[in-house]
Design an enzyme around this catalytic site. Sequence first.
Site, PDB file in Angstrom:
ATOM      1  N   GLY A  50      27.568 -53.867 -21.791  1.00 31.77           N
ATOM      2  CA  GLY A  50      27.381 -54.312 -20.426  1.00 31.77           C
ATOM      3  C   GLY A  50      27.874 -55.739 -20.339  1.00 31.77           C
ATOM      4  O   GLY A  50      28.161 -56.355 -21.358  1.00 31.77           O
ATOM      5  N   CYS A  51      27.953 -56.268 -19.130  1.00 31.35           N
ATOM      6  CA  CYS A  51      28.449 -57.627 -18.973  1.00 31.35           C
ATOM      7  C   CYS A  51      27.409 -58.619 -19.467  1.00 31.35           C
ATOM      8  O   CYS A  51      27.721 -59.673 -19.983  1.00 31.35           O
ATOM      9  CB  CYS A  51      28.771 -57.874 -17.509  1.00 31.35           C
ATOM     10  SG  CYS A  51      29.584 -59.438 -17.225  1.00 31.35           S
ATOM     11  N   GLN A  52      26.139 -58.275 -19.319  1.00 34.32           N
ATOM     12  CA  GLN A  52      25.071 -59.225 -19.566  1.00 34.32           C
ATOM     13  C   GLN A  52      24.402 -59.038 -20.923  1.00 34.32           C
ATOM     14  O   GLN A  52      24.177 -59.970 -21.648  1.00 34.32           O
ATOM     15  CB  GLN A  52      24.012 -59.073 -18.475  1.00 34.32           C
ATOM     16  CG  GLN A  52      24.504 -59.443 -17.105  1.00 34.32           C
ATOM     17  CD  GLN A  52      24.351 -60.918 -16.832  1.00 34.32           C
ATOM     18  OE1 GLN A  52      23.475 -61.570 -17.348  1.00 34.32           O
ATOM     19  NE2 GLN A  52      25.225 -61.466 -16.012  1.00 34.32           N
TER      20      GLN A  52
END
Lengths: 143, 411
Positions: A50-52
Amino acid sequence: MTINEIQDEIVEEFSLFEDWADKYEYIIDVGKKLPPLPAQYKTEENIIKGCQSQVWLHASLNSEGKVIFEGDSDAIIVRGLIGLLIRVLSNQKPEDIAKANIYFIDKVGMSGHLAQTRSNGLASMVKQMKLYGLAYQVKQEVK
Amino acid sequence: METLTPVFDVAAIRQDFPILNQTIHGKPLVYFDNAATSQKPLPVIQALNEYYRSYNANIHRGIHTLAEKATAQYEATRETVRQFINAAYREEIIFTRGSTEAINLVAATFGRQNVQAGDEVIISTMEHHSNIVPWQMLCEEKGATLKVIPITDEGEIILEEYEKLLSERTKVVALVYVSNSLGTINPVKEVIDLAHKYGAKVLLDGAQATVHLDIDVQALDCDFYVLSSHKMYGPTGVGALYGKRELLEAMPPYQGGGEMIKEVSFEKTTYNELPYKFEAGTPNIADTVAFKAAIDYINKIGKSVIAEYEHELLAYGTEALSQIEGLRIIGQAREKISVISFVIKGIHHQDVGIILDTQGIAVRTGHHCTQPMMHRFGIPGTSRASFAMYNTKEEIDRLVQGLHKVKKMFA
């Protein structure tokens, strides 16, 4: 319990909370209690990027022919969400997982509350779990 | 005698930003994500509205009244941008979709023409992905090498190391003026002067810098400068490339299409003059027109007054956040703009962001599109609070309270 019975149970539990702070307290608690994924399963193969935050998901089939999911994340709230998904989908038959309709996320208001990026991560987790269900189902049918 | 010193009235300024007046999860919004995009004051919103309500028309070549008015307003923004960064000529200002497109334009035109196999392009460790990837693509295509200026633990580029990287092979130095994830203001004048000794051209990524600092591209002597409207209280989807006229003239066009041509036949097309050579197709007229209102707004309040106030917020915020046990500020450069990036021991930045959001506080969390720099610091990401002219010390107090709550929840 069936997948839907567990989902309804979670929806019921969440209905007791007054605001999002309480809901998050609960999710964080689930996250803290989720047993860590053994290091050997924290592989590149099991990662959902995921991006986070990072999510690892591992699936196996037990002797009763049920799928056992284990998961982990470097962020606690995401761990909590994994914990909830595991509660719903782990220890279920592959065909039930593959055809499951996951509605509790919407019903507890999580999809509306969580920002797009976060619910996307959640969506890909659900998708991945259902794919595992399908894969085991096909494998059993071939046998 | 009355003094003409402008008075900075943050309460009055906040009235100009309608979006600030709302509650998130029942709490007044604290917007600390200004380095990602700033909010828009009423004059900008009104300019957009006014454009569509009264003079929407395609620009240039139109002979009717609306087309002329739209053209005049569009070109007025060009002149305003020129003044704002003190470019010498209006045709040195090329409108783009933003900083990213402007960098891509330079890499794809100037870069392709001037960087060859064996040549080198220098960037720094603290670049945004948008000032890494276009150069990487160029280097891959040409067989050139990308060199990276290292940074210190405080988040400052190491000038001596930069000097060592420079040589006759250096064709381009592309550097961020102000780091989006650290807030560092780079010593760009020194970087530019050193590059020029070797005949290299310098592109400055001014996406963050333009709204905070006084920009004078002539005094800096940079060859290219890029900026984005939406980080300057203006609309999204518009930005600008500044380039020295002789460089822009020698560069091939970027995209082909209408507007950028002089004459087209199937055998041969001749290109339009600057700046239109680089502005193919119908541009983002409405947002470009409204961009002027944003710059006018900044000018009206006064850039130096804003900078002074923002610096006060930075000092106050740095002091307040430093008091929180387990919190470490990433980026402690001597020269900084109002950005505070931080990590809290044992708590993932995503968790920080989610819990702050439940309290109505908007910060950015993650790698901020600077993954190589996060690797440099050995962290997956940070939480970042970035302040704009409409933020207050009370809001910083709210952030501090919010972080105490985060710490309690994840203890």
